[in-house]
Each structure stands twice: as structure tokens, then as C-alpha cells.
Enzyme design. Structure first.
Site, short mmCIF file in Angstrom:
data_model
loop_
_atom_site.label_atom_id
_atom_site.label_comp_id
_atom_site.label_asym_id
_atom_site.label_seq_id
_atom_site.Cartn_x
_atom_site.Cartn_y
_atom_site.Cartn_z
N PHE A 1 -6.80 55.75 -24.41
CA PHE A 1 -7.10 56.89 -23.54
C PHE A 1 -6.02 57.94 -23.74
O PHE A 1 -4.84 57.68 -23.53
CB PHE A 1 -7.15 56.48 -22.07
N ASP B 1 1.96 58.01 -27.35
CA ASP B 1 1.47 58.56 -26.09
C ASP B 1 2.12 57.74 -24.97
O ASP B 1 1.71 56.61 -24.70
CB ASP B 1 -0.06 58.48 -26.03
N LYS C 1 2.43 62.62 -16.24
CA LYS C 1 2.39 61.76 -15.06
C LYS C 1 3.74 61.73 -14.32
O LYS C 1 4.06 62.68 -13.64
CB LYS C 1 1.87 60.37 -15.44
C1 LIG Z 1 -3.45 59.99 -17.94
C2 LIG Z 1 -3.29 59.87 -19.40
C3 LIG Z 1 -3.58 60.95 -20.26
C4 LIG Z 1 -4.18 62.26 -19.77
O1 LIG Z 1 -3.36 62.92 -18.89
P1 LIG Z 1 -3.99 64.12 -17.99
O2 LIG Z 1 -2.81 64.65 -17.22
O3 LIG Z 1 -5.04 63.52 -17.13
O4 LIG Z 1 -4.54 65.13 -18.92
C5 LIG Z 1 -3.34 60.77 -21.61
N1 LIG Z 1 -2.85 59.61 -22.09
C6 LIG Z 1 -2.56 58.57 -21.30
C7 LIG Z 1 -1.98 57.33 -21.89
C8 LIG Z 1 -2.78 58.66 -19.92
O5 LIG Z 1 -2.53 57.60 -19.14
#
Ligand SMILES: *Cc1c(COP(=O)(O)O)cnc(C)c1O
Length: 399
Positions: free
Chosen positions: A130, A215, A244
Site C-alpha cells: 500500500f 516506504d 503519518k
Molecule cells: C498511509 C500510507 C500511505 C499513504 O499515505 P496518505 O497520507 O494516506 O497519502 C502510503 N504508504 C504507506 C505504507 C501507508 O501506510
């Protein structure tokens, strides 16, 4: 008209929070929830942390937004702190995680382009990944629930199995730019990369002139007990996305890179109207001030160990429901056994026991408390979780 004014893309539940106090959320009717979801790993300092609240209030009264056409003492200061504490030499600030992903993809493509290899534009990404909801980010996952109906997607992604090093290496060809991978998969099911996998990707990048993009939007920023999840693996990436926890609830993300990896990102190649605005920078500084207090990360590790140990004790009592514990630090997941469904169990804990957690892929539910939890929050969580497991098993047994 049947469509709701709020575009109905979320299956919103009955919890309607109006206030937050530390590790608790308070709903419209005054009901209290123990918040072990933390805005999906965002509210690292809990709700209403005085350092963060004051920094935002003071900055809002001083200067909220200016264009990136002007010099940014606020951005320079936060970028310098992040550079000093990471592998990175340079930082691009964004307003969200997915924007950091976009910046990372562009940085990687541009790197090979300025090196005279524009054909090397493809990223190897991983199943169940994700990376957010932009067209670029949904192209970087194989999950149909995020991609269906949005084709044609961005070309240039190959998908390997997570934690399958051989499979990933087999996809490298003359068009490969690098790997984009979550150090610990979050949404996909809370699976930590194995050391052989993450270190193997690093080695392959060094051998083939590829870029390793991590990521760490969910797993970075102290969540696993280290500032960056890559520190568990003894490697560093070339590019990394964070978001986050970085703003503690204020919308903020960042794309970090080495000088080498960022060499294509020159004047005019990228931008953002809001990215790195003084208000966001103040929030970011405040979060770092708290996280850099002595013992903060040790506390995360300690609480993570306690919480995991408590889960391990609880699991055998309900082994018809729970299969295993996953994750690192305070990024934990519990995999459920069929026919129990993690999404239903999350709803049950929330509606009947006042405990907030988050569903994930592979029938896992995520436990992502604020990083500032204390022993009493862990006890409260375990109490509610075991009650929940007891009443849930009763419910399913009689169903
Ligand atoms: C939440 C998340 C995203 C996306 O972040 P947004 O602020 O919702 O755009 C991308 N990668 C990972 C691993 C995430 O947990």
C-alpha cells in the site's frame, strides 16, 4: 438525490469523535474509546499533546503559509534536523504520504534520466503493498480493490512477492530503476521484511546501479522503536518516504533522498503550493522535540515488548480466534483464524468494548497506539481485548 455531501468512499462506522484526550477519543454522546488506532499510526503523541498544540497555535498566530517562491527558515530548520538524524542529504516536504510517494517515483525516474539511462524507468514493487491512492501509487500495488476501474494506470511497475528475494531479483531487467518497498508492510497485513530480503534488495541495488526506495510512511518515525525501520536491518535506502507520525496529526509528509539519488531534482522539476509551509514545519519541529527527548524511543521499544508479551499470553486462551502476532515495536498485528474475520472483530471491539484498532489485509487487525502509551493503557487494552475475545467467541458459538 441519494449521494451524501461527503463523497461516500469510506465505510464510516458509528464512532463520531469530537474530542481527543491523550490515548482516548471521545464521541458525540460523550462515550470514551481507548485509541489503539491513533488515526492509523498518525497521532504518535496521542491527542492534544501540549507541546504540539502550543507549537501549532503559536505558529498559526505568527505565519501560517507563504509560497515556496520565498526563502524558508522554517523548512531549512526541520530539513536539517531530519538530515542530521537519517541517511538523507535532502528533504522535500509534502502534505501527505502519497505525495511523498509521487516525489519518490519522480526522483527515481529522473535519476536514471540524468544519468543518460531514460529507459530505466520501471520500479519493482510488491504484492499486497500500500503506497496511497494517487494514480502513481495505485499503479505501484497489485491490489485489485485499489486499482479496479481506474485503468489505464501509470506504466512502469513490476510486482514481486513480498519477502521473496529470488522472485524480486528475477524481475530485474534493463528497464529497472529500482525497488519500492515498505520496510514493514502495514495495510497489507503487518508483515516485517525479513533481514535477508531487505538486505538482499540493498545488495542488488548496489550491484545493478538501482535505487532502493523504502516506504516508511507507516513504519517510520519511531513506530517500531527505532526512528527509522531500516535501522533494524543495518542498511540505508537511497530514497525514503515518511508521513503519518511525522506531523503527529498535522498533515505532513516528506521524501528523503541522498545527494546522489536526488541529483535529477533540480530547480523546476517538482513543487507543491502547501508543501513545507510554516505551520506544518512548526508541527514537525514539535513532534521531533518530543521524540528526541532522552528515552523516547526506548519507551516505544519497552511498551512494544510489553504489549507483545501480553498478546502472547492472551493468544493461547483464544487459540480458535488468534493465529499469530506480527510487526515490530508499537506497530503490531494479530492474525485471526478463519472463520473469524478481522474486520468484524475490529467492529466488535469498537462497538462493544470501546477499543479502537484497525483492520488490515491477510485477516489481520492492527494495533497502533500512540507512542506515548503507559502501562495502564496496555492493561486497559488487554482487559478490553480479552473481554472482546470472550464475548466474540460466545457470539460466534451461538450464531
Ligand atoms: C498511509 C500510507 C500511505 C499513504 O499515505 P496518505 O497520507 O494516506 O497519502 C502510503 N504508504 C504507506 C505504507 C501507508 O501506510
Amino acid at each position: 438525490m441519494t449521494i451524501t455531501p461527503l463523497m461516500p468512499v469510506y465505510p464510516r462506522c458509528g464512532v463520531r469523535p469530537v474530542r481527543g484526550e491523550g490515548c482516548y477519543l471521545i464521541g458525540e454522546r460523550g462515550e470514551r474509546y481507548l485509541d489503539f488506532a491513533a488515526g492509523i499510526a498518525v497521532n504518535a503523541l496521542g491527542h492534544g499533546h501540549p507541546t504540539l498544540v502550543k507549537a501549532i497555535a503559536d505558529q498559526a498566530a505568527t505565519l501560517m503559509h507563504v509560497s515556496n517562491l520565498y526563502g524558508s527558515p522554517q523548512g531549512e530548520s526541520l530539513a536539517q534536523r531530519i538530515v542530521d538524524m537519517s541517511f538523507a542529504d535532502t528533504v522535500f516536504f509534502t502534505n501527505s504520504g502519497v505525495e511523498a510517494i509521487e516525489c519518490a517515483i519522480k526522483t527515481a525516474r529522473r535519476y536514471h534520466d540524468v544519468n543518460g539511462n531514460p529507459e530505466r524507468y520501471k520500479l519493482i514493487t510488491f504484492k499486497n503493498a500500500f503506497h496511497g491512492r494517487s494514480l502513481g501509487a495505485i499503479s505501484a500495488t497489485d491490489q485489485p480493490k485499489m486499482r479496479d476501474g481506474f485503468e489505464p494506470l501509470l506504466p512502469g511497475f513490476d510486482y514481486a512477492k513480498f519477502n521473496d528475494l529470488e522472485g524480486a531479483l528475477a524481475l530485474i531487467d534493463g528497464e529497472t530503476a529500482g525497488f519500492l518497498v515498505e520496510t514493514v508492510q502495514g495495510e497489507g497485513g503487518m508483515t516485517a521484511g525479513t533481514p535477508e530480503f531487505i538486505q538482499g534488495l540493498r545488495k542488488a541495488c548496489d550491484e545493478h546501479g538501482l535505487l532502493l526506495i523504502l516506504d516508511e510512511i507507516q513504519c517510520g518515525y519511531g513506530r517500531t522503536g527505532k526512528m527509522w525501520a531500516y535501522e533494524h536491518y543495518g542498511i540505508t535506502p537511497d530514497i525514503m518516504t515518511v508521513a503519518k507520525g511525522i506531523g503527529g496529526g498535522f498533515p505532513l509528509g516528506a521524501c528523503l533522498a541522498t545527494e546522489e539519488a536526488a541529483k535529477g531534482m533540480v530547480i523546476g522539476t517538482h513543487g507543491s503550493t502547501y508543501g513545507g509551509n510554516p505551520l506544518a514545519m512548526a508541527a514537525g519541529e514539535a513532534v521531533l522535540d518530543v521524540m528526541q527527548e532522552p528515552g523516547f524511543l526506548d519507551h516505544v521499544t519497552k511498551m512494544g515488548d510489553r504489549l507483545r508479551a501480553a498478546f502472547e499470553q492472551l493468544i493461547p486462551n483464544y487459540d480458535h480466534l488468534f493465529e499469530e502476532i506480527r510487526g515490530k515495536g508499537l506497530m503490531l498485528g494479530i492474525k485471526m483464524k478463519e472463520p473469524a474475520v478481522s474486520r468484524d472483530f475490529v467492529a466488535h471491539l469498537r462497538d462493544n468494548h470501546g477499543l479502537l484498532t484497525v483492520a488490515a489485509g491477510e485477516n489481520v487487525f492492527r494495533v497502533l497506539p500512540p507512542l506515548i502509551i503507559e502501562e495502564n493503557h496496555i492493561s486497559a487494552c488487554i482487559e478490553r481485548l480479552s473481554e472482546g475475545a470472550r464475548t466474540y467467541s460466545t457470539a460466534t458459538a451461538t450464531a
